[in-house]
Design an enzyme around this catalytic site. Structure first.
Site, PDB file in Angstrom:
ATOM      1  N   GLU A 572       1.125  -1.264  -0.152  1.00  0.00           N
ATOM      2  CA  GLU A 572       0.341   0.147  -0.001  1.00  0.00           C
ATOM      3  C   GLU A 572       0.669   1.424   0.322  1.00  0.00           C
ATOM      4  OE1 GLU A 572      -3.410   2.594   2.371  1.00  0.00           O
ATOM      5  OE2 GLU A 572      -2.528   0.406   2.958  1.00  0.00           O
ATOM      6  N   ASP A 629       2.122   0.510 -10.069  1.00  0.00           N
ATOM      7  CA  ASP A 629       1.103   0.552 -10.827  1.00  0.00           C
ATOM      8  C   ASP A 629       2.012   1.822 -11.801  1.00  0.00           C
ATOM      9  OD1 ASP A 629      -0.866   1.430 -13.026  1.00  0.00           O
ATOM     10  OD2 ASP A 629      -2.238   2.460 -11.621  1.00  0.00           O
ATOM     11  N   HIS A 840      -7.015  -8.991   3.918  1.00  0.00           N
ATOM     12  CA  HIS A 840      -5.651  -9.093   4.580  1.00  0.00           C
ATOM     13  C   HIS A 840      -4.319  -8.868   3.225  1.00  0.00           C
ATOM     14  CE1 HIS A 840      -6.587  -9.111   8.774  1.00  0.00           C
ATOM     15  NE2 HIS A 840      -7.286 -10.490   8.566  1.00  0.00           N
TER      16      HIS A 840
END
Length: 874
Positions: A572, A629, A840
């Protein structure tokens, strides 16, 4: 033998040696025919005779090998039975004829014709000689003389090296003298020629030919006149001969049997006698054998081809390079045939054996040898392709700073290893090219990948052999062309993890020695709303103080949020950093709406340090096995691998400009009069203001013409892809290399594979994901809600599927190898409820309540994946 062959003047020794070889050859032939045809005595008791009761028949390959073994142990030989009118007696008879053929120089015409009919004097072949023998055999409808000649020449290294030589072009004086001579020779000259040919008698299969090769001055002189990519064999003639002969099954078998005899002797020559350095014409042998279009047929796969590959793999580096240069001129079909030959052998060996962690494929001599041979064809494929050996990026002016801390080796009193940097294949150095120099190979790189091999390769063991570099253990990582991206990525994963553990151990030892605080991880503590400032400031400090810390395992913590980083938090973090950095409002990168690609902003206000830190982030993503990305044109990855951008790279980086320049190059009218353009170009800065740039000095005064338009296009592309962003890209590349400079990344991967590593695959196969997904907490494949879940997911649009992937795994891309490589788990999270699904991301686990209906499942799931950021992702 060594003394006898090194002194050619000692005729007594030579005569003795020839007799020994002839006797050995004769005995082996008798053993062979005893094994294949027998002696003719039905009550024979010799267990190694085909006529004995209970004898197990064997094919020609096995009989050839067994005959050699029986000769070595002096096994029992049967005398031909009177009732047997077979080949064995014919060999006895022909042997006595050949032994006396040259002893009597005054032979009568009848004897001469007898020798010619049996072709005992033929010890090397030309195209004309083959056709002559073929015609005679065709008239008699008996091809056994031709089969014997092929067996004799093609089983002898010396005979094969001398065969099918290219004729030298005649000088004018030689042509005049030839015109005044009669073409017919008298019988004495013919006798002398026959005797001299017999004097070149081939080896027995048990002896080595290397001592005789290279001693003649003519062979050495031939080589000196040859170009680096030339050999003295007439390849076209060899192809024509094979084309005519291979259609005959009996003759084809002769090539097979001869190769079984030939290969062990050649391997011995190259391993122990350094034969190639004394006679580079020895390479002819491999050229001739590889022209056999039947090499990949099943009969060759068991014995003949593996033995030949082992011999070929012993070629010295210079010989391999010469073969690669020669084969680079071959057609696409010829290159593909050679690739298929070696690939078929590798696949056959892999499928017919059970390789595992105890029985490693690395220990299979045939597979290893075939892979080494395939490497020569691989570089021939690169050399023969569309090469660009120029346009190389300059190396960094400043070396990547090394750690200020002691290394593990230095702590233990040893020298630091691998100071020389990434390894380079020796054949690349010898040829003076790199894989990345090849824009388009003769055949695609994918055809060199062997999937069955990749499936059985134990990559942890192979990586160990790669790092240790021992001679007796082969690593397929030294031949990365045969590995797919998944396997190579696994090798890179091991390298990264071992480097992390090494840095961790060094930190522990260093803390014990220096008494400093223990810090075994690269810890980043960031605030979610200030992620760029916090991350980049911390990374900048690490890069300045101790770059080696970048090679520690990344550990990210979001301030004010609970969670242990086992991969998901890092995922993340990278995703959020990339989103911020590539935001066009920041101005570090420009975004092209048509191509959906980012490019460095040449007029950015950010300093070089910011671009360095972005490079570090990309390097860390690879190092920590995270997918980003990021949308760069392919030229960025080519530049990272050391190649500058050229006009061809504009095709995907700036297709509109590329098309305009392409039309300029193809314009048939007058460029100067019709287009009125100069060597001055204009660009717009961040605020839309025009900026003028001269491609040449006083460019505004130099018109573009039909004559100089190629230079204009080349300089335009050079400016757009290199000069205009030179400062930004150098900083970016430097940051990337800070993390990856000691990694085998550059050695293993091509630019398009680097993109796959960083960005993951754009192809999302959710059916493959469904096949590999596991279930927990009471769910299984047949549960109602699981069936409804997959029906719902498959009905989503492309963007919704990407959001789901982002929600579950932390990225919207598939890993290297596709979604089938993603180990996702769907676990039960209680009975029907209004709560949203959660995940998760570090474990790729989706926690799914057992919703009461398919409609509710769809509504809850869409809401969860749409508002996923910072919510529901643990």
């Amino acid at each position: 033998l060594m003394t006898a062959y090194s002194h050619r003047t000692d005729e007594m020794h030579l005569t003795s040696d020839h007799r020994k070889r002839a006797a050995a050859k004769h005995l082996i032939e008798r053993y062979y025919h005893q094994l294949t045809e027998g002696c003719g005595n039905e009550s024979c008791s010799n267990s190694w005779c085909a006529s004995s009761v209970g004898f197990n028949r064997m094919d020609n390959n096995a009989a050839a090998v067994k005959a050699l073994e029986l000769y070595k142990v002096n096994a029992k030989l049967c005398d031909p039975h009177p009732s047997k009118k077979g080949t064995a007696s014919a060999y006895l008879e022909s042997s006595s004829h050949s032994n006396s053929a040259c002893s009597n120089r005054k032979m009568n015409n009848k004897d001469v014709h007898s020798v010619r009919d049996n072709f005992k004097d033929v010890n090397y072949l030309t195209e004309e000689k083959v056709y002559e023998i073929l015609d005679i055999c065709g008239e008699k409808e008996d091809y056994s003389p031709l089969i014997r000649v092929i067996g004799r020449v093609f089983s002898s290294a010396e005979g094969l090296v001398q065969s099918f030589r290219r004729s030298k072009p005649h000088t004018k004086e030689e042509l005049k003298s030839l015109q005044g001579k009669d073409e017919d020779k008298d019988e004495d000259e013919k006798e002398a020629a026959a005797c001299s040919a017999t004097a070149m008698e081939e080896d027995s299969p048990a002896s080595s030919s290397s001592l005789r090769l290279g001693e003649g001055s003519s062979g050495e002189n031939d080589v000196q006149k040859l170009a680096p990519d030339e050999v003295s064999v007439d390849i076209d003639a060899v192809r024509r001969v094979y084309e005519r002969l291979l259609s005959n099954e009996k003759i084809e078998a002769a090539f097979l049997n001869a190769l079984v005899y030939l290969s062990p002797n050649v391997e011995c020559d190259l391993t122990y006698h350094n034969v190639y350095s004394r006679d580079p014409n020895y390479l002819n042998l491999f050229v001739i054998v590889m022209e056999n279009s039947n090499l990949h047929s099943p009969e060759y796969l068991e014995i003949a081809l593996p033995q030949f590959c082992k011999a070929m793999s012993k070629l010295p580096l210079a010989a391999q390079a010469k073969l690669a240069r020669l084969w680079s001129h071959y057609s696409t079909e010829q290159i593909r045939r050679m690739v298929e030959t070696f690939q078929q052998l590798i696949t056959y060996k892999v499928i017919s054996n059970e390789f595992n962690s105890r029985n490693l494929v690395n220990d299979d001599d045939a597979v290893v040898a075939a892979t080494k041979c395939l490497k020569v064809v691989y570089y021939a494929n690169v050399l023969g392709g569309d090469l660009d050996t120029e346009h190389n990026e300059e190396e960094d002016e400043e070396p990547i700073p090394e750690s200020s801390e002691l290394t593990l080796q230095e702590l233990l009193g040893e020298e630091r290893r691998n100071k020389k940097g990434p390894r380079v294949d020796p054949l690349e150095i010898e040829l003076g090219i790199r894989t990345n120099d090849c824009r388009r190979p003769l055949i695609s790189f994918e055809e060199f990948v062997n999937e069955p091999l990749n499936e059985v390769l134990e990559m942890d063991k192979d990586y160990t052999f790669f790092k240790v570099e021992t001679e007796n253990k082969f690593s397929f990582m030294t031949c990365p062309f045969i590995l797919n991206a998944v396997t190579k990525n696994l090798g890179l994963y091991y390298d990264n993890r071992i480097r992390m553990y090494s840095e961790r151990r060094i930190t522990v030892l260093y803390s014990l020695v220096q008494g400093q605080q223990l810090n075994p991880y690269l810890r980043l503590k960031v605030r979610r709303d200030h992620i760029i400032d916090d991350a980049l400031v911390r990374l900048e400090m690490i890069a300045m103080e101790n770059p080696a810390d970048l090679k520690k395992q990344l550990y990210v913590e979001f301030e004010g949020e609970q969670g242990v980083d086992e991969g998901g938090v890092s995922k993340e973090f990278f995703q959020l950093v990339v989103e911020e950095i590539f935001n066009p409002d920041i101005g570090m990168f420009t975004y092209d709406e048509r191509t959906k690609l980012f490019w460095f902003n040449p007029s950015s206000f950010e300093n070089e340090g910011q671009y360095t830190l972005i490079g570090i982030v990309l390097g860390l993503a690879i190092y920590n096995n995270c997918i980003l990305d990021v949308h760069f044109p392919m030229v960025v990855y080519r530049k990272l691998m050391g190649k500058k951008g050229t006009f061809r790279d504009l095709a995907d980086a700036n297709p509109v400009l590329y098309q305009s320049l392409k039309e300029l190059l193809e314009y048939e009218g007058s460029v100067e009069e019709d287009m009125m353009i100069t060597f001055q170009i204009s660009q717009t800065d961040l605020f839309g203001n025009p900026l003028m740039y001269d491609l040449r000095e006083n460019g505004d005064k130099i018109p573009v013409t039909n004559e100089n338009r190629k230079e204009f296009v080349a300089q335009y592309a050079e400016y757009m892809l290199n000069k205009s962003v030179e400062k930004q890209f150098k900083a970016f590349r430097r940051g990337f290399h800070m993390v990856t400079n000691e990694s085998p990344l550059k050695y293993l991967f091509r630019p398009e594979e680097i993109e796959l590593l960083i960005c993951g695959s754009r192809n999302l196969d959710f059916l493959a994901l469904e096949e590999t997904t596991e279930y927990d907490g009471g769910y299984n494949r047949d549960s109602r809600i699981i069936k409804e879940f997959w029906e719902t997911l498959h009905s989503f649009g492309e963007e919704q599927k990407r959001l789901f992937l982002q929600f579950t795994t932390g990225t919207d891309r598939a890993p290297v190898g596709g979604l089938g490589k993603l180990k996702m788990i769907i676990a039960k999270n209680g009975p029907d409820t209004d709560r949203l699904p959660t995940s998760h991301t570090c474990f790729n686990v989706l926690l799914l309540p057992e919703y009461s209906s398919k409609e509710k499942l769809r509504e809850r799931l869409l809401k969860a994946i749409t508002y996923a950021k910072g919510f529901g992702m643990l």
